[in-house]
Design an enzyme around this catalytic site. Structure first.
Site, mmCIF file in Angstrom:
data_model
loop_
_atom_site.group_PDB
_atom_site.id
_atom_site.type_symbol
_atom_site.label_atom_id
_atom_site.label_comp_id
_atom_site.label_asym_id
_atom_site.label_seq_id
_atom_site.Cartn_x
_atom_site.Cartn_y
_atom_site.Cartn_z
ATOM 1 N N HIS A 1 -11.633 -2.765 2.959
ATOM 2 C CA HIS A 1 -11.675 -2.501 4.406
ATOM 3 C C HIS A 1 -12.411 -1.197 4.736
ATOM 4 O O HIS A 1 -12.520 -0.841 5.900
ATOM 5 C CB HIS A 1 -10.241 -2.436 4.922
ATOM 6 C CG HIS A 1 -9.472 -1.311 4.295
ATOM 7 N ND1 HIS A 1 -9.156 -1.280 2.950
ATOM 8 C CD2 HIS A 1 -9.012 -0.161 4.806
ATOM 9 C CE1 HIS A 1 -8.529 -0.158 2.676
ATOM 10 N NE2 HIS A 1 -8.424 0.542 3.784
ATOM 11 N N ASP A 2 -12.867 -0.473 3.719
ATOM 12 C CA ASP A 2 -13.589 0.787 3.954
ATOM 13 C C ASP A 2 -15.079 0.660 3.670
ATOM 14 O O ASP A 2 -15.818 1.630 3.831
ATOM 15 C CB ASP A 2 -13.041 1.886 3.036
ATOM 16 C CG ASP A 2 -11.612 2.267 3.365
ATOM 17 O OD1 ASP A 2 -11.252 2.210 4.560
ATOM 18 O OD2 ASP A 2 -10.859 2.614 2.433
ATOM 19 N N ASP B 1 0.869 -1.167 0.000
ATOM 20 C CA ASP B 1 0.000 0.000 0.000
ATOM 21 C C ASP B 1 0.913 1.225 0.000
ATOM 22 O O ASP B 1 1.795 1.346 0.857
ATOM 23 C CB ASP B 1 -0.869 -0.020 1.265
ATOM 24 C CG ASP B 1 -2.260 0.510 1.012
ATOM 25 O OD1 ASP B 1 -2.351 1.627 0.477
ATOM 26 O OD2 ASP B 1 -3.245 -0.168 1.356
ATOM 27 N N GLU C 1 10.972 2.279 -15.415
ATOM 28 C CA GLU C 1 12.450 2.209 -15.483
ATOM 29 C C GLU C 1 12.898 0.811 -15.081
ATOM 30 O O GLU C 1 13.781 0.215 -15.692
ATOM 31 C CB GLU C 1 13.084 3.162 -14.455
ATOM 32 C CG GLU C 1 13.265 4.581 -14.874
ATOM 33 C CD GLU C 1 13.657 5.423 -13.651
ATOM 34 O OE1 GLU C 1 14.330 4.895 -12.724
ATOM 35 O OE2 GLU C 1 13.263 6.615 -13.622
ATOM 36 N N ASP D 1 -2.932 4.813 -2.349
ATOM 37 C CA ASP D 1 -4.027 5.187 -1.454
ATOM 38 C C ASP D 1 -4.540 6.606 -1.710
ATOM 39 O O ASP D 1 -3.753 7.524 -1.919
ATOM 40 C CB ASP D 1 -3.466 5.089 -0.025
ATOM 41 C CG ASP D 1 -4.414 5.570 1.035
ATOM 42 O OD1 ASP D 1 -5.305 4.802 1.417
ATOM 43 O OD2 ASP D 1 -4.256 6.723 1.491
HETATM 44 C C1 NOJ Z 1 -7.867 5.322 2.412
HETATM 45 C C2 NOJ Z 1 -7.890 4.032 3.171
HETATM 46 O O1 NOJ Z 1 -8.395 3.013 2.360
HETATM 47 C C3 NOJ Z 1 -8.736 4.244 4.405
HETATM 48 O O2 NOJ Z 1 -8.828 3.063 5.153
HETATM 49 C C4 NOJ Z 1 -8.139 5.335 5.231
HETATM 50 O O3 NOJ Z 1 -8.940 5.594 6.368
HETATM 51 C C5 NOJ Z 1 -8.027 6.600 4.407
HETATM 52 N N1 NOJ Z 1 -7.261 6.313 3.224
HETATM 53 C C6 NOJ Z 1 -7.392 7.704 5.212
HETATM 54 O O4 NOJ Z 1 -6.207 7.313 5.789
#
Ligand code: NOJ
Ligand code: MG
Length: 576
Positions: free
Chosen positions: A361-362, A122, A282, A229
């Site tokens: 996970h969100d 990530d 690269e 991210d």
């Molecule tokens: C994106 C991530 O997927 C999420 O879990 C996180 O809370 C936010 N970025 C902010 O850090």
């Protein structure tokens, strides 16, 4: 008539006739791949402290090989105060002790590679932790770090708490103003997420260089790619223009209260993604190995597609296609599925590779958003539509959201909303421990207390029980992964159709005598459908896979002119 979606993947299609390419051309690893997202805190706890860790992941890599996925993407494992559970990074090149050591990481990487699995990290680019040395230097205006973050003052105003107005009306995605006062520097800094996650300023060349160094560090460590991210939030309008009220919600502290035209998808953001592609290319130029870049980007289709970059200056290998998450749910009907899938496939340019996600996970778990009886149907979509599939751990088992009490809530987004409203925002329900078996803590941990509670359904929904059952989500998932190895799924054209209000279907065809047909009854009543409007199909097809409550067992022959479907029943049909 529903729109026709014909995808070209080096397959030539003229007036609905699809022919195989003259020359066999294999997909690159990241194209045929199923990427498996691991949320490390919740996968497997090897040391009994109630939190998942790297040794735990390494221990379970065989499971992933057996499942048939090709890569693991791990949510952040770097040094972090854990205010946002690792997305607040205080050192990009160190492993947080809660997860283990750098040696543990290297062991994981080596074992994964030995087993033929790719490792995807990530890459958290929009902000750091406020404990990061860069931020501390910026606060003190040291060593050229002055402008590494977004510092500003609004108009002078004696009656405002700090003698200045806020620099703009910009909101934090986690509620309230995005500006926070720093006493030492006597200025506000902007934070899209928690106030402990100050946003970086990509207009400072030092930041650009530092983040490229992070990328290089991990490629040099041998990783195979990155999930980037919160990409849309990387750059903000230089003039700090106020954003307009969206009219979507009444709550002025809710992020949706404003339209984010000055804080999301800015032109400089796209350019940065393209610059990272150059860095990764690269390496490819030297050893021929693609380091994948997948970008996390919620937003309208026209903004999202731009993360692909152009033919001359490519960007992401693919931006995440979140539309099965954001634009459809249990109330969607067949034509909604048709429209949303077509919106994605129909808008891609020839050089754009598609991808599919059902959760992460969100987001509340797919089995909870659509109903668990739809779990197999949704896996059929993500795994059999053309492109890369990304599975969030547990989707192969039909794992559902866990009811987490206010006392057990740890997600800052949930906590900021308060006891009365936390359920609307908290992401804890989809982050609870992975369910391995029916023993204590679902085999996740030997601790008395796990960082989030285990779902009470773990006695039946878990890897071991599902492996042993004759029919289970796990078995269906494995069958679907197996089918992905065929050239029809890898290269075939795609035709989607709402057969009735509630029956959605699509075909994948390379050789017309050997099609793959997926039929899903989204409704609550049984229906009998005729598949002939999908194109010239054989009268009889074989059930290759079926949703777990289906009466059609794999191997059964069905009549494509009169196919009866129970509510929520989903089938994959093949010629042989
Ligand atoms: C994106 C991530 O997927 C999420 O879990 C996180 O809370 C936010 N970025 C902010 O850090
Ligand atoms: Mg642990």
């Amino acid at each position: 008539m529903a729109p026709l979606v014909v995808i070209l993947f080096l397959v030539f299609s003229i007036a609905g006739i699809t022919a195989a390419p003259a020359k066999e051309s294999d997909l690159d690893w990241w194209q045929s791949c199923v990427v498996y997202q691991i949320y490390p805190r919740s996968f497997r706890d090897s040391d009994g402290d109630g939190v998942g860790d790297l040794k735990g992941i390494t221990e379970k890599l065989d499971y992933l090989v057996d499942l048939g996925v090709c890569a693991v993407w791990m949510s952040p494992i770097y040094k972090s105060p854990m205010v946002d559970f690792g997305y607040d990074i205080s050192n990009y090149t160190e492993i947080d002790p809660i997860f283990g050591t750098m040696e543990d990481f290297e062991e994981l990487r080596d074992r994964a590679h030995e087993l033929g699995l790719k490792v995807i990290m990530d890459f958290v680019v929009s902000y750091t932790s406020d404990q990061m040395i860069w931020f501390q230097k910026s606060v003190r205006r040291e060593d050229g770090y002055d402008d590494w973050y977004l510092w500003a003052l609004g108009e002078k105003n004696e009656s405002a708490p700090h003698g200045y107005n806020l620099p703009s009306n910009w909101l934090s995605a986690f509620r309230g103003s995005g500006w926070n006062w720093n006493e030492e520097r006597q200025q506000f800094y902007f934070h899209t997420f928690t106030k402990e996650q100050p946003d970086l300023n990509y207009r400072d060349p030092g930041v650009v260089k530092a983040m490229k160094d992070v990328l290089r560090y991990w490629v040099d460590k041998g990783v195979d790619g990155f999930r980037v991210d919160a990409v849309p939030n990387m750059v903000e309008d230089i003039n700090l223009h106020d954003e307009l009220i969206s009219g979507l919600v009444d709550d002025p502290d809710d992020y949706e209260y404003l339209t984010h035209i000055y804080t999301q998808h800015q032109p400089e953001t796209y350019d940065m993604v393209q610059q990272w592609r150059e860095v990764l290319d690269e390496y490819k130029g030297k050893d021929g190995h693609t380091r994948v870049m997948m970008t996390e980007n919620y937003g309208p289709i026209d903004k999202v597609l731009q993360y692909y970059g152009t033919v001359e200056r490519p960007g992401a290998n693919f931006p995440f296609n979140f539309y099965l998450i954001t634009n459809l749910d249990k109330n969607s009907r067949a034509h909604d599925f048709d429209r949303v899938i077509d919106m994605w496939l129909g808008n891609l340019q020839e050089n754009n590779w598609p991808d599919w996600l059902l959760g992460n996970h969100d987001q509340h778990r797919v089995a909870s958003r659509y109903g668990v009886e739809m779990a197999d149907a949704l896996n059929m979509l993500s795994l059999l539509l053309p492109g890369t599939a990304i599975t969030y751990m547990g989707e192969e088992l039909g794992m559902e959201d866990t009811d987490v009490s206010w006392q057990d809530t740890v997600d800052p987004w949930g906590i900021n909303a308060g006891e009365a409203n936390y359920k609307k925002y908290s992401r804890d329900p989809e982050r609870t421990p992975f369910q391995w078996d029916d023993t204590t803590n679902a085999g996740f941990s030997s601790s008395n207390k796990t960082w989030l509670p285990v779902n009470s359904n773990y006695k039946t929904v878990n890897v071991e029980t599902e492996k042993q059952a004759t029919r289970s989500h796990y078995h269906v998932y494995k069958q679907l992964i197996e089918l992905r190895k065929t050239r029809t799924i890898q290269r075939g054209s795609t035709y989607t159709l709402a057969l009735t209000d509630n029956v959605f279907a699509f075909t994948r065809v390379l050789d017309s005598s050997d099609p793959v047909v997926v039929v899903i009854n989204l409704g609550d009543v049984s229906e009998t459908v005729n598949l002939s409007s999908l194109g010239s199909l054989p009268d009889a097809l074989n059930v290759y896979a079926s949703s777990i409550h289906s009466d059609y067992r794999p191997g059964v022959i069905v009549d494509t002119r009169a196919l009866g479907l129970h509510p929520k029943e989903a089938l994959v049909l093949t010629a042989s």
